[in-house]
Scaffold this active site. Structure first.
Site, PDB file in Angstrom:
ATOM      1  N   ASP A   1     -39.851   8.463  54.059  1.00  0.00           N
ATOM      2  CA  ASP A   1     -38.919   8.498  55.198  1.00  0.00           C
ATOM      3  C   ASP A   1     -39.348   9.359  56.519  1.00  0.00           C
ATOM      4  OD1 ASP A   1     -38.590  10.960  54.142  1.00  0.00           O
ATOM      5  OD2 ASP A   1     -36.676  11.353  54.624  1.00  0.00           O
TER       6      ASP A   1
ATOM      7  N   ASP B   1     -40.647  13.303  62.777  1.00  0.00           N
ATOM      8  CA  ASP B   1     -40.212  14.236  62.060  1.00  0.00           C
ATOM      9  C   ASP B   1     -41.209  15.624  61.633  1.00  0.00           C
ATOM     10  OD1 ASP B   1     -38.316  16.051  60.342  1.00  0.00           O
ATOM     11  OD2 ASP B   1     -38.353  14.619  58.750  1.00  0.00           O
TER      12      ASP B   1
END
Length: 143
Positions: A30, A40
């Site tokens: 993810d 991220d």
């Protein structure tokens, strides 16, 4: 064409990370982008000295995301992407996509070598270049 681009660009991104000593602390599925950009950041870090066991994420007790595993984690993530795409593909496309995924290692290694040769100022093709790169990385482990 889509999957081929994602595979190639992911290999290039991770080779680029390696060329500057960047370790993504949570490069799970993810946290990977189809655009092959770093997202991220989470716990990330740059190595002060070459160490394939460097882990910037203090909660990664199993050292899954150590810098020496990043190329393999990229392959794992791409295989999960292919698994998600397979219901959309016909048998020929599935076979082609599997072949493309098999080429990931070659893409990664080629880009990794190209980046390290540029850092070392190695021009042209010499069969000893790969040996020199591996030797220098190993020597830096001893320092």
């Amino acid at each position: 064409e889509f999957f081929s681009t994602v595979v190639s660009e992911t290999a290039h991104l991770i080779a680029l990370w390696m060329s500057v000593g960047f370790a993504h602390g949570v490069c799970n599925t993810d946290n990977f982008s189809l655009l092959s950009i770093t997202i991220d950041y989470g716990p990330f870090g740059f190595m002060d000295a070459y160490d394939p066991n460097f882990v910037p994420n203090t909660s990664d007790d199993e050292r899954r995301y150590k810098i020496g595993n990043q190329a393999n984690v990229g392959l794992f993530n791409l295989s999960k992407l292919l698994q998600a795409l397979k219901p959309l593909l016909d048998p020929r496309q599935k076979q082609l996509a599997s072949q493309i995924l098999e080429g990931y290692g070659e893409h990664y290694y080629s880009r990794f070598t190209e980046l390290f040769k540029a850092k070392l100022g190695l021009l042209g093709e010499n069969q000893n270049d790969n040996y020199l790169i591996a030797f220098l990385l190993k020597v830096s482990l001893l320092c």
